[in-house]
Design a protein around this motif. Structure first.
Motif, PDB file in Angstrom:
ATOM      1  N   ARG A 187     -17.204  24.059  49.593  1.00  0.00           N
ATOM      2  CA  ARG A 187     -17.755  22.709  49.703  1.00  0.00           C
ATOM      3  C   ARG A 187     -16.832  21.757  50.454  1.00  0.00           C
ATOM      4  NH1 ARG A 187     -19.310  20.804  43.814  1.00  0.00           N
ATOM      5  NH2 ARG A 187     -17.131  21.413  43.496  1.00  0.00           N
ATOM      6  N   ASP A 188     -15.626  22.219  50.794  1.00  0.00           N
ATOM      7  CA  ASP A 188     -14.671  21.378  51.498  1.00  0.00           C
ATOM      8  C   ASP A 188     -14.800  21.584  53.004  1.00  0.00           C
ATOM      9  OD1 ASP A 188     -13.764  20.654  49.001  1.00  0.00           O
ATOM     10  OD2 ASP A 188     -12.168  22.167  48.986  1.00  0.00           O
ATOM     11  N   GLY A 189     -14.577  20.517  53.745  1.00  0.00           N
ATOM     12  CA  GLY A 189     -14.633  20.627  55.194  1.00  0.00           C
ATOM     13  C   GLY A 189     -13.390  21.288  55.757  1.00  0.00           C
ATOM     14  N   PHE A 190     -13.572  22.122  56.792  1.00  0.00           N
ATOM     15  CA  PHE A 190     -12.449  22.856  57.397  1.00  0.00           C
ATOM     16  C   PHE A 190     -12.574  22.791  58.915  1.00  0.00           C
ATOM     17  CE2 PHE A 190     -10.343  26.607  59.093  1.00  0.00           C
ATOM     18  CZ  PHE A 190      -9.121  26.569  58.428  1.00  0.00           C
ATOM     19  N   ILE A 191     -11.482  22.401  59.566  1.00  0.00           N
ATOM     20  CA  ILE A 191     -11.418  22.326  61.026  1.00  0.00           C
ATOM     21  C   ILE A 191     -10.150  23.032  61.473  1.00  0.00           C
ATOM     22  CG2 ILE A 191     -11.277  20.801  63.035  1.00  0.00           C
ATOM     23  CD1 ILE A 191     -12.640  18.650  61.366  1.00  0.00           C
ATOM     24  N   ALA A 193     -19.523  22.617  55.934  1.00  0.00           N
ATOM     25  CA  ALA A 193     -19.215  21.452  55.104  1.00  0.00           C
ATOM     26  C   ALA A 193     -18.596  20.333  55.922  1.00  0.00           C
ATOM     27  CB  ALA A 193     -18.282  21.853  53.964  1.00  0.00           C
ATOM     28  N   ALA A 194     -17.787  20.681  56.918  1.00  0.00           N
ATOM     29  CA  ALA A 194     -17.165  19.652  57.754  1.00  0.00           C
ATOM     30  C   ALA A 194     -18.211  18.887  58.552  1.00  0.00           C
ATOM     31  CB  ALA A 194     -16.135  20.274  58.689  1.00  0.00           C
ATOM     32  N   GLU A 195     -19.262  19.585  58.965  1.00  0.00           N
ATOM     33  CA  GLU A 195     -20.330  18.903  59.690  1.00  0.00           C
ATOM     34  C   GLU A 195     -20.929  17.774  58.844  1.00  0.00           C
ATOM     35  OE1 GLU A 195     -22.652  21.577  62.730  1.00  0.00           O
ATOM     36  OE2 GLU A 195     -22.690  22.546  60.766  1.00  0.00           O
ATOM     37  N   VAL A 196     -21.065  18.049  57.533  1.00  0.00           N
ATOM     38  CA  VAL A 196     -21.672  17.059  56.645  1.00  0.00           C
ATOM     39  C   VAL A 196     -20.662  15.997  56.228  1.00  0.00           C
ATOM     40  CG1 VAL A 196     -22.830  16.737  54.421  1.00  0.00           C
ATOM     41  CG2 VAL A 196     -23.311  18.770  55.802  1.00  0.00           C
ATOM     42  N   LEU A 197     -19.456  16.434  55.835  1.00  0.00           N
ATOM     43  CA  LEU A 197     -18.488  15.509  55.255  1.00  0.00           C
ATOM     44  C   LEU A 197     -17.925  14.532  56.276  1.00  0.00           C
ATOM     45  CD1 LEU A 197     -16.472  17.845  52.853  1.00  0.00           C
ATOM     46  CD2 LEU A 197     -18.190  16.156  52.249  1.00  0.00           C
ATOM     47  N   VAL A 198     -17.609  15.025  57.476  1.00  0.00           N
ATOM     48  CA  VAL A 198     -16.976  14.153  58.472  1.00  0.00           C
ATOM     49  C   VAL A 198     -17.842  13.953  59.706  1.00  0.00           C
ATOM     50  CG1 VAL A 198     -14.643  14.690  57.717  1.00  0.00           C
ATOM     51  CG2 VAL A 198     -15.704  16.125  59.428  1.00  0.00           C
ATOM     52  N   SER A 199     -19.136  14.256  59.577  1.00  0.00           N
ATOM     53  CA  SER A 199     -20.110  13.994  60.653  1.00  0.00           C
ATOM     54  C   SER A 199     -19.651  14.580  61.985  1.00  0.00           C
ATOM     55  CB  SER A 199     -20.337  12.489  60.790  1.00  0.00           C
ATOM     56  OG  SER A 199     -20.825  11.944  59.595  1.00  0.00           O
ATOM     57  N   GLY A 232     -17.033   3.947  52.756  1.00  0.00           N
ATOM     58  CA  GLY A 232     -17.081   4.098  51.310  1.00  0.00           C
ATOM     59  C   GLY A 232     -16.690   5.458  50.782  1.00  0.00           C
ATOM     60  N   ARG A 233     -16.426   6.444  51.650  1.00  0.00           N
ATOM     61  CA  ARG A 233     -16.066   7.778  51.187  1.00  0.00           C
ATOM     62  C   ARG A 233     -14.544   7.944  51.241  1.00  0.00           C
ATOM     63  NH1 ARG A 233     -20.089   9.266  48.430  1.00  0.00           N
ATOM     64  NH2 ARG A 233     -19.310  11.400  48.457  1.00  0.00           N
ATOM     65  N   ARG A 234     -14.014   8.702  50.277  1.00  0.00           N
ATOM     66  CA  ARG A 234     -12.581   8.962  50.201  1.00  0.00           C
ATOM     67  C   ARG A 234     -12.346  10.473  50.212  1.00  0.00           C
ATOM     68  NH1 ARG A 234      -9.086   4.619  51.040  1.00  0.00           N
ATOM     69  NH2 ARG A 234     -10.214   2.741  50.429  1.00  0.00           N
ATOM     70  N   PHE A 235     -11.254  10.883  50.881  1.00  0.00           N
ATOM     71  CA  PHE A 235     -10.965  12.298  51.036  1.00  0.00           C
ATOM     72  C   PHE A 235      -9.500  12.588  50.705  1.00  0.00           C
ATOM     73  CE2 PHE A 235     -14.473  11.372  53.838  1.00  0.00           C
ATOM     74  CZ  PHE A 235     -15.323  12.449  53.679  1.00  0.00           C
ATOM     75  N   ASP A 236      -9.284  13.778  50.158  1.00  0.00           N
ATOM     76  CA  ASP A 236      -7.956  14.381  50.155  1.00  0.00           C
ATOM     77  C   ASP A 236      -7.899  15.308  51.357  1.00  0.00           C
ATOM     78  OD1 ASP A 236      -7.212  13.043  47.906  1.00  0.00           O
ATOM     79  OD2 ASP A 236      -7.016  14.801  46.623  1.00  0.00           O
ATOM     80  N   ALA A 237      -6.806  15.288  52.097  1.00  0.00           N
ATOM     81  CA  ALA A 237      -6.693  16.110  53.303  1.00  0.00           C
ATOM     82  C   ALA A 237      -5.409  16.933  53.255  1.00  0.00           C
ATOM     83  CB  ALA A 237      -6.708  15.236  54.553  1.00  0.00           C
ATOM     84  N   TRP A 238      -5.512  18.184  53.682  1.00  0.00           N
ATOM     85  CA  TRP A 238      -4.364  19.080  53.768  1.00  0.00           C
ATOM     86  C   TRP A 238      -4.263  19.601  55.209  1.00  0.00           C
ATOM     87  CZ3 TRP A 238      -7.592  18.760  49.673  1.00  0.00           C
ATOM     88  CH2 TRP A 238      -7.029  18.610  48.398  1.00  0.00           C
ATOM     89  N   ILE A 274      -7.170  21.648  59.281  1.00  0.00           N
ATOM     90  CA  ILE A 274      -7.311  20.453  58.440  1.00  0.00           C
ATOM     91  C   ILE A 274      -8.410  20.723  57.432  1.00  0.00           C
ATOM     92  CG2 ILE A 274      -7.629  17.967  58.376  1.00  0.00           C
ATOM     93  CD1 ILE A 274      -7.223  19.433  61.763  1.00  0.00           C
ATOM     94  N   LEU A 275      -8.092  20.573  56.169  1.00  0.00           N
ATOM     95  CA  LEU A 275      -9.058  20.776  55.093  1.00  0.00           C
ATOM     96  C   LEU A 275      -9.357  19.429  54.450  1.00  0.00           C
ATOM     97  CD1 LEU A 275     -10.570  23.002  53.381  1.00  0.00           C
ATOM     98  CD2 LEU A 275      -8.671  22.815  51.763  1.00  0.00           C
ATOM     99  N   PHE A 276     -10.652  19.084  54.343  1.00  0.00           N
ATOM    100  CA  PHE A 276     -11.073  17.816  53.759  1.00  0.00           C
ATOM    101  C   PHE A 276     -11.806  18.079  52.446  1.00  0.00           C
ATOM    102  CE2 PHE A 276     -10.961  17.094  58.316  1.00  0.00           C
ATOM    103  CZ  PHE A 276     -10.309  15.879  58.425  1.00  0.00           C
ATOM    104  N   GLU A 277     -11.412  17.356  51.403  1.00  0.00           N
ATOM    105  CA  GLU A 277     -12.134  17.401  50.131  1.00  0.00           C
ATOM    106  C   GLU A 277     -12.637  16.004  49.796  1.00  0.00           C
ATOM    107  OE1 GLU A 277     -11.484  18.300  45.340  1.00  0.00           O
ATOM    108  OE2 GLU A 277      -9.793  18.365  46.739  1.00  0.00           O
TER     109      GLU A 277
END
Length: 488
Positions: free
Chosen positions: A132-136, A150-156, A204-210, A221-224
């Protein structure tokens, strides 16, 4: 590979023994060397390949892509994937094509079989598609090589437009710490973590990024999306603050009301005593009994108020404690006499078992009195016949002592031994039918909390025969325990 001349490489006989394909081209991109492994991989004989254009020999658009990337690369090197089909896709082979510009303007190309790596990469891709986490992922030239669903949805970020594009053309400038973390990982290959960042494109959205370094020189880059979690944490914090404020308000209310009730209650006790003692003149016998009864009820209510005030004090803040070495013989000599009188007034035998030269206990004398008095008073109050005994003894663990209070009352069922320490909790029996005599239900609660406040404890024991047994456990003065408060 380090820059060397075309002639020097061609003279290296070891290139023929390589399992990987290898070829050389001059400055005009004409093939000058084509090893045996390249013949096997592409099915092109060496004689056919020599003097041919390098880029035309590579299948599909591999040559064009490779040449374009070499031109744009600062190091004159590039890597592209290549798939070779033999008798259908079932026997497809995946190659990693590495091209490097030589110092004489020529080109060296290395074809490495990456079929096994590709299978592993496909498995990883399936895994990345399921999370469910975005990955690039990017390559060493900052070009995006992979974007999961998931990255397509989370970070457009649409993958069909993103793959092959330089990351910085798509990454929003805010927050700047994200770009700094990605660049930092590219330089030192160290992972980084950013908490609750806000991307400019997603209001309005907040992410943790690794960020993590990849073996090919790129970064991932992983986005949660942590928006809902942060919202819940904020709501829980708000509710906790409201509950804390409500608790403080309740405690302040109890303390204020307790203080306000003391004055009229003391007046009631005083005036009923004056009436009972005929201070204002003779009164009928019935009125004397009524005044005595009113005085008893008022004193009972005053004790209840005192207990509630002490209980709320414990909830608001820690009571001050001044621990010292307390000798048990003089201490019990001051605390137990009036309790002995209460027991003897009910026809109960009262005994004290204190060994000679018993070590001092480490406690606050006033707090210890507030522990011992309600425990012994409780035993007297609910014992109709028989005896009440107080014993001081060494505990099983070195450095500790116990004050044991035993009675011959109705006893306590095993399932009730924890419940009796709850506030306002009392067990039902005949001796408790008189509300003025049965107590407030706070004595044991306060005694246990105070015992724990002194670093000890209060609990029930296993009496020999009928009745109940309470054990107050405290540290000896020679080995004081760390003070603590253990709220129930």
């Amino acid at each position: 590979m380090s820059p060397v001349s075309t002639l020097e490489i061609a003279r290296h006989a070891g290139l023929e023994a390589l399992a990987d394909g290898f070829c050389l081209a001059d400055a005009e991109s004409r093939v000058t060397y084509w090893n045996a492994a390249a013949e096997r991989l592409f099915g092109i004989a060496r004689a056919e390949a020599l003097e041919q254009s390098l880029w035309s020999l590579l299948p599909g658009d591999t040559g064009a892509v490779l040449r374009e990337r070499m031109v744009r690369s600062e190091r004159g090197a590039a890597v592209v994937p290549l798939t070779l089909l033999a008798d259908g896709e079932l026997f497809s082979r995946h190659l990693a094509v590495h091209a490097t510009r030589l110092d004489d303007g020529g080109t060296a190309v290395h074809f490495r079989d990456s079929t096994a790596e590709r299978r592993i990469a496909d498995q990883h891709a399936q895994l990345l598609e399921s999370i469910r986490d975005g990955f690039i992922a990017t390559d060493a030239e900052w070009r995006i090589t992979y974007v999961n669903r998931a990255a397509e949805v989370l970070v457009s970020l649409r993958r069909d437009r993103a793959v092959g594009t330089v990351l910085w053309t798509l990454l929003p400038p805010d927050p700047p710490e994200l770009a700094a973390a990605i660049r930092g990982t590219m330089v030192d290959r160290e992972p980084r973590h950013l908490s609750a960042i806000h991307l400019e494109l997603l209001f309005g959205r907040r992410f943790d990024a690794w960020t993590h370094a990849l073996p090919d020189g790129g970064v991932s880059i992983l986005f949660e999306d942590v928006t809902e979690r942060l919202t819940k944490e904020m709501e829980l914090a708000r509710l906790a603050a409201e509950a804390e404020e409500a608790s403080r308000a309740k405690s302040r209310f109890f303390a204020a009301v307790s203080h306000e009730l003391r004055t009229p209650l003391n007046a009631i006790v005083g005036y009923t005593h004056l009436l009972a003692t005929a201070t204002y003149g003779e009164v009928p016998a019935g009125a004397v009994r009524a005044s005595e009864r009113a005085s008893v009820c008022a004193e009972h209510l005053a004790r209840l108020i005192d207990d509630v005030l002490l209980l709320t004090t414990l909830e608001i803040e820690r009571l001050p404690v001044f621990p010292a070495a307390v000798e048990m013989e003089p201490f019990l000599g001051n605390v137990l006499p009036h309790l002995r009188q209460q027991a003897e007034a009910k026809g109960l035998a009262f005994s004290v078992d204190l060994p000679e030269e018993f070590p001092a206990v480490f406690a606050d004398p006033e707090r210890l009195r507030q522990i011992v008095t309600p425990v012994v008073s409780n035993a007297i109050k609910f014992t109709s016949r028989g005896s009440v005994g107080v014993q001081v003894r060494a505990a099983g663990q070195p450095g500790w002592m116990e004050i044991v209070v035993r009675d011959t009352g109705p006893g306590i069922a095993p399932e009730d031994r924890d419940r009796i320490f709850d506030p306002f909790e009392q067990l039902g029996d005949e001796a408790r039918s008189d509300s003025a005599n049965r107590g407030t239900g706070l004595g044991l609660t306060l005694a246990r909390r105070l015992a724990r406040h002194l670093g000890g404890d209060l609990g029930t024991g296993e009496p020999q025969g009928e009745g109940a047994e309470f054990i107050i456990r405290l540290p000896l003065a020679a080995q004081p325990a760390t003070q603590l408060i253990a709220d129930e």
